[in-house]
Design an enzyme around this catalytic site. Structure first.
Site, short mmCIF file in Angstrom:
data_model
loop_
_atom_site.label_atom_id
_atom_site.label_comp_id
_atom_site.label_asym_id
_atom_site.label_seq_id
_atom_site.Cartn_x
_atom_site.Cartn_y
_atom_site.Cartn_z
CG HIS A 110 -50.51 63.39 25.40
ND1 HIS A 110 -50.20 62.18 25.97
CD2 HIS A 110 -51.01 64.16 26.40
CE1 HIS A 110 -50.50 62.20 27.27
NE2 HIS A 110 -50.99 63.40 27.55
CG ASP A 126 -52.23 61.43 30.25
OD1 ASP A 126 -51.40 62.35 30.42
OD2 ASP A 126 -53.23 61.54 29.52
CE1 TYR A 150 -53.71 73.20 34.54
CE2 TYR A 150 -54.36 71.23 33.33
CZ TYR A 150 -53.95 72.56 33.34
OH TYR A 150 -53.80 73.23 32.15
CG HIS A 162 -54.76 66.63 34.34
ND1 HIS A 162 -55.45 67.43 33.47
CD2 HIS A 162 -53.73 66.10 33.63
CE1 HIS A 162 -54.86 67.40 32.28
NE2 HIS A 162 -53.82 66.61 32.35
CG ASP A 212 -58.95 60.35 35.50
OD1 ASP A 212 -58.17 61.26 35.11
OD2 ASP A 212 -59.80 59.82 34.75
CG HIS A 213 -54.44 61.35 33.93
ND1 HIS A 213 -55.70 61.87 33.69
CD2 HIS A 213 -53.59 62.12 33.20
CE1 HIS A 213 -55.61 62.89 32.86
NE2 HIS A 213 -54.34 63.08 32.54
CG HIS A 252 -49.76 65.57 31.17
ND1 HIS A 252 -50.11 65.27 29.88
CD2 HIS A 252 -48.69 66.42 31.08
CE1 HIS A 252 -49.28 65.89 29.03
NE2 HIS A 252 -48.42 66.60 29.75
#
Ligand code: ZN
Length: 258
Positions: A189, A196, A224, A227, A229-230, A232
């Site tokens: 990022h 994301d 993971y 992670h 809720d999204h 990456h």
């Protein structure tokens, strides 16, 4: 004056045409001048140049499973395969040659600032609110360019999932922002190289699995840590100056992605 005479003659000619014929004349395609970038020759295997680089940026999302298209300005077999997949995805003749049809589709997809139609710099410059691409480890221009390349992959990912909206919950993060949200110290990022993603139309596992075919070398999703809720996605393999993370790294154990 000669020019005026010609203009008058053209008007008189147009007026003399029956309606249907005028419509045909109006609909004829003009030489294309695109707001972002215009290609001036066909491109195929063996060609090289900055126009190939421009093409590679836009078709990098069609790299194929676990692969990337290098942004090197050399039209090799991987670029040809990616062009073919792009053509297939948009219902064009899949011959691996970038010509008028392929360019026409790319012109249709790109905005005047060169971002693909469904993603924007504003959206991707939002880790903790907009920061103008500065405050990361690399110059703002380079960071912004990374984000542009990532957006074309996201456009391909979106297309493969039925062309339904994908939402970006975090894009570029300055060092300050990354620390604030508890991002990894070498997070992609920071380079503008990551997004994301969430979706109302596809499950996170569908997104994570599909991302494997669209040039993303970093994928983290359900199962993971942090992670669930999204998803990456990032382009760490192209981020060559950061050798520590210049490899493929996938982990979404709940989706069978590794
Ligand atoms: Zn992330």
């Amino acid at each position: 004056m000669r020019v005026n005479t010609l203009k008058r003659a053209a008007v008189a000619f147009a007026l003399a045409l029956p309606g249907a014929a005028i419509a045909t004349v109006v609909a004829a395609p003009a030489a294309h001048a695109d707001g972002c970038y215009t290609w001036n020759r066909n491109l195929y295997q063996g060609r090289s140049g900055s126009d190939v680089r421009q093409l590679q940026i836009r078709i990098a999302g069609w790299a194929g499973y676990r692969d990337i298209v290098e942004n090197d300005g050399i039209f090799g077999p991987k670029t040809a395969a990616a062009v073919r997949r792009f053509q297939q995805a948009y219902g064009l003749r899949a011959d691996g040659v970038a010509g008028p049809q392929t360019y026409g589709k790319l012109y249709e997809l790109q905005d005047n600032d060169c971002t693909p139609r469904h993603f924007s710099f504003t959206e991707l410059d939002d880790g903790c609110g907009r920061s103008g691409w500065s405050g990361g480890p690399r110059p703002a221009a380079e960071t912004r360019e990374n984000a542009l390349r990532n957006m074309w992959k996201l456009e391909a990912l979106r297309r493969s999932l039925g062309d339904k909206p994908l939402n970006i919950s975090s894009g570029f993060r300055s060092e300050t922002c990354n620390n604030r949200v508890g991002g990894a110290s070498d997070s992609q990022h920071l380079y503008g190289n990551a997004a994301d993603v969430t979706s109302r139309n596809s499950s996170l596992c569908q997104v994570a699995r599909a991302a494997r075919n669209h040039g993303f070398s970093g994928i983290y999703g359900p199962g993971y840590p942090d992670h669930d809720d999204h998803v990456h996605v990032d382009s760490r393999r192209e981020n060559n100056r950061d050798n520590s993370s210049n490899t493929t790294s996938w982990s979404a154990p709940d989706c069978g992605v590794r």
